[in-house]
Design a protein around this motif. Structure first.
Motif, short mmCIF file in Angstrom:
data_model
loop_
_atom_site.label_atom_id
_atom_site.label_comp_id
_atom_site.label_asym_id
_atom_site.label_seq_id
_atom_site.Cartn_x
_atom_site.Cartn_y
_atom_site.Cartn_z
N ARG A 120 -3.75 3.35 0.83
CA ARG A 120 -4.31 3.00 -0.48
C ARG A 120 -3.55 1.82 -1.07
O ARG A 120 -2.31 1.81 -1.06
CB ARG A 120 -4.21 4.21 -1.43
CG ARG A 120 -4.87 5.46 -0.89
CD ARG A 120 -4.75 6.63 -1.84
NE ARG A 120 -3.37 7.02 -2.12
CZ ARG A 120 -2.64 7.80 -1.32
NH1 ARG A 120 -3.12 8.23 -0.18
NH2 ARG A 120 -1.41 8.12 -1.67
N ASN A 155 -9.77 3.35 0.21
CA ASN A 155 -8.44 2.71 0.15
C ASN A 155 -8.14 2.11 -1.21
O ASN A 155 -7.24 1.28 -1.34
CB ASN A 155 -8.33 1.64 1.24
CG ASN A 155 -9.49 0.64 1.20
OD1 ASN A 155 -10.44 0.81 0.45
ND2 ASN A 155 -9.41 -0.38 2.02
N ASN A 169 -7.53 10.85 -4.54
CA ASN A 169 -8.33 10.53 -3.36
C ASN A 169 -9.29 11.68 -3.05
O ASN A 169 -10.40 11.47 -2.54
CB ASN A 169 -7.41 10.29 -2.17
CG ASN A 169 -8.14 10.37 -0.84
OD1 ASN A 169 -8.84 9.47 -0.44
ND2 ASN A 169 -7.96 11.50 -0.14
N TYR A 197 0.82 -1.20 0.00
CA TYR A 197 0.00 0.00 0.00
C TYR A 197 0.86 1.25 0.00
O TYR A 197 2.08 1.20 0.18
CB TYR A 197 -0.96 0.01 1.19
CG TYR A 197 -0.30 0.12 2.56
CD1 TYR A 197 -0.10 1.37 3.15
CD2 TYR A 197 0.08 -1.02 3.27
CE1 TYR A 197 0.49 1.48 4.41
CE2 TYR A 197 0.65 -0.92 4.53
CZ TYR A 197 0.85 0.33 5.09
OH TYR A 197 1.42 0.44 6.34
#
Length: 541
Positions: A393, A469, A477, A185
Motif C-alpha cells: 500500500r 494498493n 484494506n 509503501y
C-alpha cells in the motif's frame, strides 16, 4: 510480434477490475492507453481469480459507478440472450444466475471476461487502448520523483517490452510497481501507535499479511472423479492452525469471522433449493450454512431442464486460505514456491472432499465432485491466478484508518466525509487469518467514501494507485478491497491521469487546489461516479 519500446499517454499495469476501469475512463476522456495483464483473462478477482462480486446491499439501486453498473448489466444481458433461462428467472431484473448467497450476481467468470472485452473493444479498434497480454513488470526507470518507463517480461517467451508514458498506474494485485519504482509503501499490520486504530497491534508487523486463496469450481455428477492424491496431502490433512482451536483445517469446521467461535457448515450438493428465493444480502444473512450454495455460480434449476448436469459450486472457503508464509516482498522463486503450496492446499481440500468428507447421509466422501477446467480457463481446474486479499500500500497523501470507517468508532455519525471524495463503497472490515498467526478481524463499518489523496503517493508525482494498493491500513484494506470499490478506485485514477494531461497539471496540484479538484469531481460526477451516499438510505452492517 511486439515492439521492444512503446509509448502512450498512460501506462496501466494490471488488467484486473481497477485496471480495466482506469483504461475505460482514461480512453473515454481522450488519452492513449497501454494496458497490461499477466494472466490469460482480464478482470482479476472477478475472472482469473474466479471470485463472485462482493457487494453492498444497495448495489441494485445506487452506490456504484455507471461503468460498473454497465458491467453488471452486461453480464445479465449475456445470460438473457444466450442461455436457456426459465421464464421466471429471465423476467427478473435482479437475475442472479448462480443463486449464490454471497452476491446478488453470482455467475461464471468467463461471462465477465467477455463483457469486459466488449467494453474495451471500441477503444482497442481505434488504437486508443492497446492491451499487452501475458506481461509482468520486472523493472522501472525513474528520474527524480517521476517514473519514466516500465519494462515488462513475457509469460509466453516473447521479448521484453519497455513502455514510456506520462503517467503510470499501478493496478496490479500486489502493488508490484511500488518496489520497482522506489515508491514508498507499507505492508502488513501497522502498529497502534502509527495509526491509532483500536484493532491494531502494539508493534508493527510488516510480514503479517492476509491469506491468499486459489479457488476452483466443482460440479457433482455420476461417476468417480477423484483426483490423484496431492503430494502434500498428509501435511494439509493434519494441519491445525491456531485459529482453528485444535480442529483440522481440512473440514467443514472453521471460525465464525464475527464471534471467532468454531462453526460447522454443511455440504449438500444440488440440494434442490428454491433458487428464485435466494436473498443475497450479507447484512441480513451470511448464507454460508450450506457451502454448496454459498458461492454457487450456476443454479441448474434456473435453466431449462438438463442444460446443466449439476449446479456449479465455487470453492472459496476458509479451508483453502493459505497463510503459512507471505508471498509479498520475497524473492520471485520463493513467491512461486508458495503459490504452488497454495495450489496444493486447494487440491488437498478437493481430495478430502472426494474421499473423506462427512456426507449428510452419514457416509463419507463425494467422489462425484468433478473439477471444471473449462469454466476456469485453466489446464488443472484451479483458478488461473491466486486471490490476493492484501497488497503493498502506498504511503499516500491521505491514509484511511479504522477510525474513519468503523461503526464502533463512528456510530451514527457515519464514516469520515471527504471534500476530496472520488467515489463511495461499503463492506464490513473483513480480514482473513494472516501469516502472523492472527485469526479473523470482522468489524462493522459504515458506508464510506474514497478520498482522492489515498490514490496519490506522498512523493512520486506521476504514479497513481489503481487497485487495493491505495492509502489504507492493514485493517481498512479489509473493506476497500472488494470488487466495486476496486473498480471505482481504478476509474477515478484513470480519469485523474487523463485530466492532468489535458489540463497540464499534476495529481498533487489537483489535490491541493480547490478549483482543480472541483473541476475534476464535476467530470467524475458527469461520467456516473457517485461521490457521496444518499442521505438516510444506508446503514452500517
Amino acid at each position: 510480434m511486439t515492439d521492444p519500446e512503446l509509448t502512450a499517454d498512460i501506462l496501466i499495469v494490471g488488467g484486473g477490475l481497477g485496471g480495466v476501469a482506469a483504461a475505460l475512463a482514461a480512453a473515454d476522456r481522450g488519452a492513449s492507453v497501454i494496458l497490461t495483464e499477466e494472466f490469460e483473462w482480464i478482470g482479476g478477482q472477478l475472472t482469473s481469480q474466479a471470485v463472485p462480486p462482493d457487494e453492498h446491499p444497495w448495489v441494485e439501486e445506487f452506490g456504484i459507478t455507471a461503468r460498473y453498473r454497465a458491467l453488471r448489466d452486461g453480464i445479465r444481458d449475456v445470460y438473457r440472450r444466450r442461455y436457456p433461462l426459465i421464464d421466471a428467472a429471465a423476467d427478473r431484473a435482479d437475475l442472479n444466475p448462480g443463486a449464490g448467497w454471497v452476491s446478488k450476481l453470482c455467475h461464471e467468470p468467463r461471462i465477465a471476461v467477455g463483457v469486459l472485452e466488449e467494453m474495451l473493444a471500441p477503444h482497442r479498434s481505434t488504437g486508443r487502448v492497446r492491451l499487452l497480454e501475458r506481461r509482468r513488470p520486472i523493472a522501472a526507470h525513474v528520474d527524480g520523483d517521476r517514473v519514466t518507463s516500465v519494462t515488462l517480461a513475457s509469460e509466453v517467451g516473447e521479448d521484453d517490452v519497455t513502455v514510456r508514458a506520462a503517467y503510470v498506474l499501478d493496478a496490479t494485485e500486489t502493488g508490484e510497481l511500488l518496489p520497482l519504482t522506489g515508491t514508498e509503501y507499507v505492508t502488513g499490520f501497522e502498529s497502534r501507535a502509527q495509526t491509532g486504530e483500536p484493532s491494531a497491534p502494539e508493534d508493527a508487523q510488516p510480514e503479517n499479511i492476509q491469506a491468499v486463496s486459489v479457488c476452483f469450481v466443482v460440479e457433482h455428477v455420476d461417476g468417480d472423479h477423484t483426483i490423484e492424491r496431492p503430494a502434500d496431502y498428509d501435511f494439509w490433512r493434519s494441519y491445525t492452525p491456531a485459529a482453528w482451536q485444535g480442529e483440522r483445517m481440512l473440514s467443514w469446521t472453521a471460525p465464525n469471522p464475527r464471534t471467532l467461535e468454531l462453526s460447522t457448515r454443511e455440504f449438500d450438493p444440488n440440494p434442490g433449493d428454491d433458487a428464485l428465493a435466494v436473498d443475497a444480502d450479507q447484512s441480513r444473512n451470511a448464507g454460508d450454512h450450506n457451502l454448496w450454495i454459498f458461492r454457487r455460480i450456476a443454479a441448474r434449476d434456473l435453466f431449462d431442464q438438463g442444460f446443466y448436469a449439476s449446479d456449479l459450486c465455487l470453492v472459496n472457503w476458509p479451508s483453502i486460505d493459505y497463510f503459512v508464509a507471505p508471498v509479498i516482498d520475497v524473492p520471485r522463486e520463493i513467491e512461486l514456491e508458495r503459490y504452488a503450496q497454495a495450489r496444493e492446499l486447494s487440491l488437498s481440500m478437493l481430495y478430502w472432499m472426494q474421499t473423506e468428507a462427512p456426507r449428510p447421509d452419514g457416509g463419507t466422501g463425494f467422489p462425484g465432485l468433478r473439477l471444471r477446467p473449462d469454466i476456469m480457463g485453466s489446464a488443472d481446474g484451479l483458478a488461473q491466478a491466486p486471490y490476493h486479499r492484501e497488497s503493498r500500500r502506498i504511503r499516500a497523501l491521505t491514509t484511511i484508518t479504522e477510525n474513519d470507517v468503523s461503526y464502533a468508532v463512528r456510530g451514527e455519525a457515519g464514516a469520515t466525509r471527504y471534500d476530496e471524495s472520488v467515489g463511495v463503497g461499503m463492506y464490513r472490515i473483513d480480514l482473513h487469518p494472516s501469516t502472523g498467526g492472527d485469526t479473523y478481524i470482522d468489524v462493522a463499518s459504515t458506508p464510506f467514501e474514497i478520498p482522492l489523496g489515498a490514490l496519490i503517493p506522498e512523493r512520486v508525482t506521476n504514479l497513481l494507485a489503481a487497485n487495493k494498493n491505495i492509502g489504507t491500513t492493514h485493517i481498512t484494506n479489509g473493506c476497500y478491497r472488494l470488487h466495486p470499490v476496486e473498480w471505482n478506485i481504478g476509474e477515478a485514477a484513470g480519469h485523474l491521469a487523463a485530466f492532468c494531461i489535458a489540463e497540464g497539471t499534476t495529481p498533487h496540484a489537483v489535490h491541493a487546489s480547490g478549483e482543480l479538484l472541483a473541476d475534476y469531481q464535476r467530470e467524475l460526477n458527469a461520467s456516473g461516479v457517485e461521490l457521496h451516499w444518499p442521505e438516510g438510505r444506508v446503514h452500517a452492517y
